[in-house]
Design a protein around this motif. Sequence first.
Motif, PDB file in Angstrom:
ATOM      1  N   LEU A   1      45.077  43.752  39.727  1.00 28.77           N
ATOM      2  CA  LEU A   1      43.914  43.147  40.379  1.00 28.77           C
ATOM      3  C   LEU A   1      43.829  41.653  40.030  1.00 28.77           C
ATOM      4  O   LEU A   1      43.578  40.806  40.901  1.00 28.77           O
ATOM      5  N   GLY A   2      44.048  41.338  38.749  1.00 30.57           N
ATOM      6  CA  GLY A   2      44.006  39.936  38.330  1.00 30.57           C
ATOM      7  C   GLY A   2      45.034  39.105  39.065  1.00 30.57           C
ATOM      8  O   GLY A   2      44.763  37.979  39.501  1.00 30.57           O
ATOM      9  N   LYS A   3      46.212  39.673  39.241  1.00 32.72           N
ATOM     10  CA  LYS A   3      47.290  38.978  39.955  1.00 32.72           C
ATOM     11  C   LYS A   3      46.893  38.739  41.411  1.00 32.72           C
ATOM     12  O   LYS A   3      47.065  37.645  41.948  1.00 32.72           O
ATOM     13  N   MET A   4      46.348  39.790  42.052  1.00 32.60           N
ATOM     14  CA  MET A   4      45.915  39.641  43.456  1.00 32.60           C
ATOM     15  C   MET A   4      44.876  38.530  43.585  1.00 32.60           C
ATOM     16  O   MET A   4      44.926  37.704  44.501  1.00 32.60           O
ATOM     17  N   LEU A   5      43.939  38.519  42.666  1.00 28.27           N
ATOM     18  CA  LEU A   5      42.839  37.549  42.725  1.00 28.27           C
ATOM     19  C   LEU A   5      43.366  36.128  42.519  1.00 28.27           C
ATOM     20  O   LEU A   5      43.064  35.225  43.315  1.00 28.27           O
TER      21      LEU A   5
END
Lengths: 474, 98
Positions: free
Chosen positions: A179-183
């Motif tokens: 999720l952090g990467k996507m954001l």
Amino acid sequence: MENNDFRSFLSTIEASGDLVQVDDQVDWDQELAGIGRLSCEKDGPAFLFNNVKDYSPEWRVATNPIATWRRLAVALNLSPDIPLRELYQAYAERETVMIPPRIVDDGPCKEVKIFGEEVNLFDLPVPMVHEGDGGRYLGTWDLVVSKDADSDWVNWGMYRFMIHTERILTGYPRPTSHLGKMLLDGYVPKGARMPIAIVIGADIPSHIAAAATFRISGSEAELAGGLGGRPIELVKCETSDLMVPASSEIVVEAEVYPDRIAQEGPYGEYPGYRSGEMGNSLCARVTAVTHRKDPILTLDTTGFKDSSATTTSISGAIAIKRRLEKHGVPVVDVYIPPESGVHLAVVSVKRGGAEIARNVVEILTARRALISKIIIVDADVDVFDMSAVVHAFATKCHPDRGTHIHRYEGRANALTPAYSLEERVSHSGATVAFDSTWPPDWPRETTPIRATLDSMYSPEIQKLVTERYKLLGR
Amino acid sequence: MGREYETFLRDREFVLSGRECILTLRDLSPGKMKYRGINVRAVVSSPPVPGEPILWVRSVVGLKDPDPCSVRIVEELPDTFEGRPYSDYFAALERAQG
């Protein structure tokens, strides 16, 4: 009994003696979570609290759904008494079978819908989990859905989320998480808000899949189907195109800000400590809440031996085994003891030695480094038998030559209590491999022989002794 | 009982110096809204000033100071601060301080 949703799972573990229902009033402010915490520490049952102070009886709270191997086995429709090695094998087989989800138009999670300004997160009986936490954590045993900005990749992860105000949540999916990467890669550069859905009380395989160590761009919805042996039914969110398990108890739809933050944490986390990693989080505004008519909020009383410990241990260990095999390491078995707070892996190998140990530690820290200690043992040590592992570690690991330390920057686990505050903030750390194998160049005739029944006695004597021992009533 | 709040501090000395500062408070009023966050411009006093709401100070790992302070709220601020996700929250407070 098949576990098709969270409620049928609760019925099943009640029948197996692994759930206690509590009708007396319990305070959401530490008392409720404290009972769950104690149960984790004692390997006790899950609890369903039917009467929560300050809240109407339509709201209930369930704690620590699968904090024991027994309950994890039941969640996978296996016998609660299945041996751990067989549970691992069953999980490993199922996670290779992807079953695509089925899209439906409606579902129980849509029975009540609340939008925009009508939302008040304090209307949910969200517990104060530990004394001294930064706030009340809505997301503990959850499943957070997000979608990549530039592809069809949808991620499910289990991440913590705290209530800041009526409509503002703060959360800590690690920056290195999917999720952090996507954001950070997809939404922040565009200045766009990222839709998320925080799902609470879905079927257990969906939560296990969300917590699992799984490849980038993989579909956790398909993994959940494989683990549960049937397709997961998904229904569309009200305020975004994200899809969520239709049988869920509660769905909180929100948008993560690309340019706003607020206080998050500190929080007593899965390693079993509150490490003070507050201040590096994300912030989201809730757009809608949907739920069942008499919803059950789920809680993992995070800390030593919580529900995430079993799920991340089993999926993490299997992922490590596959990764080592892919890199040509002669791995036999991998076990992550839940007691280690997912910081210790035990790896057995057909052939050990310093080169293998260095190889293992480098492979397992290449992208993310959540494990900080690795004990490498010979194949004759059962990795699931921690007394045998401790014996091998204590006696075979050379205090100097057997220790292989690998340091790294920017990808260390910010929740590792051993790191200084500065190391936690900068994600700097190290992983050590303890080579507890015999050096491959040691001649057999001088290599010590273990003084156990299976090593220092002939097969005939072993058989004789085992039979005699049974006759002695042991 | 008067109103009580708690706050989590990294730079304890600055906040307890009596200067105006920006803080996030958690409202400890009993009831289902307990622990609601509120961002404020405020002055913290130690020892507490009679008549002001009590403020309990905690460290970044949640350790509670045994002695309470008091807090005078000068201004309520928006629910969030400017900052990139994963950027330092305490640095955002300092920026908002100006």
